[in-house]
Motif scaffolding. Structure first.
Motif, PDB file in Angstrom:
ATOM      1  N   ILE A 130       0.841  -1.185   0.000  1.00  0.00           N
ATOM      2  CA  ILE A 130       0.000   0.000   0.000  1.00  0.00           C
ATOM      3  C   ILE A 130       0.885   1.247   0.000  1.00  0.00           C
ATOM      4  N   VAL A 131       0.568   2.185  -0.885  1.00  0.00           N
ATOM      5  CA  VAL A 131       1.279   3.462  -0.983  1.00  0.00           C
ATOM      6  C   VAL A 131       0.243   4.581  -0.876  1.00  0.00           C
ATOM      7  N   ALA A 132       0.708   5.823  -0.755  1.00  0.00           N
ATOM      8  CA  ALA A 132      -0.200   6.936  -0.484  1.00  0.00           C
ATOM      9  C   ALA A 132      -1.372   7.026  -1.472  1.00  0.00           C
ATOM     10  N   PRO A 133      -1.159   6.852  -2.796  1.00  0.00           N
ATOM     11  CA  PRO A 133      -2.300   6.976  -3.719  1.00  0.00           C
ATOM     12  C   PRO A 133      -3.361   5.893  -3.562  1.00  0.00           C
ATOM     13  N   THR A 134      -3.074   4.812  -2.807  1.00  0.00           N
ATOM     14  CA  THR A 134      -4.051   3.731  -2.686  1.00  0.00           C
ATOM     15  C   THR A 134      -4.570   3.538  -1.259  1.00  0.00           C
ATOM     16  N   VAL A 135      -4.256   4.459  -0.360  1.00  0.00           N
ATOM     17  CA  VAL A 135      -4.738   4.351   1.017  1.00  0.00           C
ATOM     18  C   VAL A 135      -6.265   4.343   1.037  1.00  0.00           C
ATOM     19  N   GLU A 136      -6.839   3.377   1.756  1.00  0.00           N
ATOM     20  CA  GLU A 136      -8.284   3.198   1.933  1.00  0.00           C
ATOM     21  C   GLU A 136      -9.020   2.836   0.651  1.00  0.00           C
ATOM     22  N   HIS A 137      -8.300   2.316  -0.340  1.00  0.00           N
ATOM     23  CA  HIS A 137      -8.965   1.910  -1.579  1.00  0.00           C
ATOM     24  C   HIS A 137      -9.293   0.428  -1.625  1.00  0.00           C
TER      25      HIS A 137
ATOM     26  N   PHE B  18      -0.738  -7.222 -14.999  1.00  0.00           N
ATOM     27  CA  PHE B  18      -0.884  -6.816 -16.402  1.00  0.00           C
ATOM     28  C   PHE B  18       0.426  -6.189 -16.871  1.00  0.00           C
ATOM     29  N   ASP B  19       0.714  -6.346 -18.165  1.00  0.00           N
ATOM     30  CA  ASP B  19       1.861  -5.716 -18.807  1.00  0.00           C
ATOM     31  C   ASP B  19       1.378  -4.639 -19.770  1.00  0.00           C
ATOM     32  N   SER B  20       2.220  -3.658 -20.012  1.00  0.00           N
ATOM     33  CA  SER B  20       1.873  -2.592 -20.945  1.00  0.00           C
ATOM     34  C   SER B  20       3.135  -1.885 -21.419  1.00  0.00           C
ATOM     35  N   GLU B  21       3.043  -1.289 -22.592  1.00  0.00           N
ATOM     36  CA  GLU B  21       4.131  -0.429 -23.071  1.00  0.00           C
ATOM     37  C   GLU B  21       4.040   0.963 -22.455  1.00  0.00           C
ATOM     38  N   ALA B  22       2.891   1.292 -21.862  1.00  0.00           N
ATOM     39  CA  ALA B  22       2.694   2.609 -21.266  1.00  0.00           C
ATOM     40  C   ALA B  22       3.332   2.682 -19.888  1.00  0.00           C
ATOM     41  N   GLU B  23       3.577   3.899 -19.419  1.00  0.00           N
ATOM     42  CA  GLU B  23       4.037   4.098 -18.049  1.00  0.00           C
ATOM     43  C   GLU B  23       2.855   3.886 -17.108  1.00  0.00           C
ATOM     44  N   LEU B  24       3.049   3.077 -16.084  1.00  0.00           N
ATOM     45  CA  LEU B  24       1.990   2.749 -15.141  1.00  0.00           C
ATOM     46  C   LEU B  24       2.370   3.256 -13.757  1.00  0.00           C
ATOM     47  N   GLN B  25       1.365   3.769 -13.021  1.00  0.00           N
ATOM     48  CA  GLN B  25       1.617   4.336 -11.700  1.00  0.00           C
ATOM     49  C   GLN B  25       0.536   3.895 -10.722  1.00  0.00           C
ATOM     50  N   PRO B  26       0.887   3.670  -9.443  1.00  0.00           N
ATOM     51  CA  PRO B  26      -0.123   3.334  -8.438  1.00  0.00           C
ATOM     52  C   PRO B  26      -1.224   4.395  -8.385  1.00  0.00           C
ATOM     53  N   GLY B  27      -2.442   3.912  -8.221  1.00  0.00           N
ATOM     54  CA  GLY B  27      -3.584   4.813  -8.132  1.00  0.00           C
ATOM     55  C   GLY B  27      -4.291   5.071  -9.445  1.00  0.00           C
ATOM     56  N   GLN B  28      -3.647   4.794 -10.576  1.00  0.00           N
ATOM     57  CA  GLN B  28      -4.304   5.003 -11.867  1.00  0.00           C
ATOM     58  C   GLN B  28      -5.462   4.022 -12.041  1.00  0.00           C
ATOM     59  N   GLU B  29      -6.528   4.487 -12.666  1.00  0.00           N
ATOM     60  CA  GLU B  29      -7.682   3.642 -12.927  1.00  0.00           C
ATOM     61  C   GLU B  29      -7.530   2.917 -14.257  1.00  0.00           C
ATOM     62  N   VAL B  30      -8.153   1.754 -14.336  1.00  0.00           N
ATOM     63  CA  VAL B  30      -8.170   0.995 -15.585  1.00  0.00           C
ATOM     64  C   VAL B  30      -9.623   0.755 -15.992  1.00  0.00           C
TER      65      VAL B  30
ATOM     66  N   ALA C 206     -12.921  -0.110 -14.091  1.00  0.00           N
ATOM     67  CA  ALA C 206     -13.070  -1.527 -13.743  1.00  0.00           C
ATOM     68  C   ALA C 206     -11.969  -2.002 -12.809  1.00  0.00           C
ATOM     69  N   GLY C 207     -11.109  -1.071 -12.375  1.00  0.00           N
ATOM     70  CA  GLY C 207     -10.033  -1.458 -11.477  1.00  0.00           C
ATOM     71  C   GLY C 207      -9.071  -0.315 -11.224  1.00  0.00           C
ATOM     72  N   GLN C 208      -8.061  -0.608 -10.397  1.00  0.00           N
ATOM     73  CA  GLN C 208      -7.081   0.404 -10.027  1.00  0.00           C
ATOM     74  C   GLN C 208      -5.723  -0.236  -9.802  1.00  0.00           C
TER      75      GLN C 208
ATOM     76  N   LEU D  90      -5.687   1.537 -19.916  1.00  0.00           N
ATOM     77  CA  LEU D  90      -5.236   2.442 -18.870  1.00  0.00           C
ATOM     78  C   LEU D  90      -5.913   3.798 -19.002  1.00  0.00           C
ATOM     79  N   GLY D  91      -6.557   4.267 -17.934  1.00  0.00           N
ATOM     80  CA  GLY D  91      -7.043   5.632 -17.864  1.00  0.00           C
ATOM     81  C   GLY D  91      -8.367   5.916 -18.516  1.00  0.00           C
ATOM     82  N   ALA D  92      -8.707   5.198 -19.575  1.00  0.00           N
ATOM     83  CA  ALA D  92      -9.951   5.403 -20.313  1.00  0.00           C
ATOM     84  C   ALA D  92     -10.172   4.203 -21.215  1.00  0.00           C
ATOM     85  N   ALA D  93     -11.385   4.065 -21.719  1.00  0.00           N
ATOM     86  CA  ALA D  93     -11.713   2.911 -22.559  1.00  0.00           C
ATOM     87  C   ALA D  93     -10.904   2.872 -23.845  1.00  0.00           C
ATOM     88  N   ASP D  94     -10.386   4.032 -24.268  1.00  0.00           N
ATOM     89  CA  ASP D  94      -9.545   4.066 -25.472  1.00  0.00           C
ATOM     90  C   ASP D  94      -8.079   4.316 -25.113  1.00  0.00           C
TER      91      ASP D  94
END
Length: 310
Positions: A184-191, A234-246, A256-258, A288-292
């Motif tokens: 758990i890191v700050a962007p995901t506290v209480e999630h 999950f794997d991706s070519e994009a930069e991924l960060q804790p707290g981002q929505e998927v 649908a997730g975080q 990542l971030g939006a349906a597109d």
């Protein structure tokens, strides 16, 4: 997967901190607050633990081990340590337990790969969550990731750093993701309720230990009905960060997730441990971030999910 040779060496974990609990009641106090059995935590052993709100949501996650009969150290994410320490301290009351931030007293290093095994030699614990004395401190064996051995080396802050090749911070986080153990890191506290990030599957929840904040909700999630959310890699070519929505293609209007944790291979793809709706697995696509948004590719966890939640 052929892993880079750079996934070996040592890294000072500046994004981790240490809470120290001292006193005759240190173990019993922590036992009453955390998801883990701390009273029976033996020297030479480390355990995962969660710290929940009254609603069963994780405020922090810890690696806990003894540093003597009446002292327990808790390693956690540095960005949430001050708030976590303040909250824990509110409940000490008359317990013979003193809590403080020991991050300036101890230096934490992440060690990985063959170079770490060779440098530690006989000091290397053989199995995950074992603790051995090493130099002036202790070394904890963490779960392997992608066949790579991992350790948490805890040294007095004044001690010299281990004489090992430098390990890239993103590479360490990539290994952390592939261990399947959420931090758990700050962007995901209480999630997340603990089961949403598979904490009970990796030994971080003891269902026999009795009450702690949020215990009723955590127990209900375990025993009443099918869990609807789990953490997957999950794997991706994009930069991924804790707290981002998927998002999932079948329901583009709402998340649908975080992301819980993320890291990137040197000159390679990113990986993330992502809490997702189980009903959406097996069809459609993840973004990542939006349906597109950038595509996310499901990858394998290092352990099996229970049949009734997969």
């Amino acid at each position: 997967m052929s892993l880079p040779t750079r996934l070996t060496g040592a890294l000072r974990l500046t994004d981790w901190g240490v809470i120290r609990a001292r006193g005759a009641d240190a173990a019993s106090f922590l036992h009453s607050q955390l998801t883990q059995d701390v009273e029976h935590l033996a020297e030479g052993q480390a355990r995962l633990a969660g710290y929940c709100s009254a609603k069963g949501r994780l405020l922090a996650s810890f690696i806990a081990w003894r540093n003597g009969a009446d002292e327990i150290l808790l390693a956690c994410s540095a960005d949430l340590l001050p708030a976590t320490l303040k909250r824990l301290s509110m409940f000490v009351l008359r317990a013979k337990c003193k809590l403080d931030d020991a991050s300036t007293d101890w230096a934490l290093y992440g060690l990985a790969g063959d170079a770490a095994l060779g440098w530690l030699a006989a000091d290397a614990p053989a199995a995950a969550w074992q603790v051995n004395k090493s130099l002036d401190g202790q070394v904890l064996r963490l779960p392997d990731a992608q066949g790579t051995a991992r350790f948490l080396l805890v040294l007095p802050a004044s001690s010299p750093a281990p004489t090992l090749p430098a390990l890239d911070a993103d590479a360490w986080r990539w290994l952390e993701v592939h261990s399947g153990v959420a931090r758990i890191v700050a962007p995901t506290v209480e999630h997340f309720v603990p089961q949403m990030v598979n904490l009970e599957l990796v030994g971080g929840v003891n269902f026999q230990k009795g009450c702690y904040p949020g215990q009723e909700i955590v127990a209900r999630s375990q025993y009443r009905g099918t869990l609807k959310r789990r953490a997957m890699i999950f794997d991706s070519e994009a930069e991924l960060q804790p707290g981002q929505e998927v998002f999932h293609s079948a329901d583009p209007a709402q998340p649908a997730g975080q992301i819980a944790n993320a890291g990137r291979l040197p000159n390679g793809p990113s990986s993330a441990l992502i809490e997702v709706k189980l009903a959406a697995l097996g069809s459609g696509s993840w973004h990542l971030g939006a349906a597109d948004g950038p595509l996310l590719h499901p990858a394998a966890l290092p352990y099996e999910l229970p049949a009734d939640t997969a």
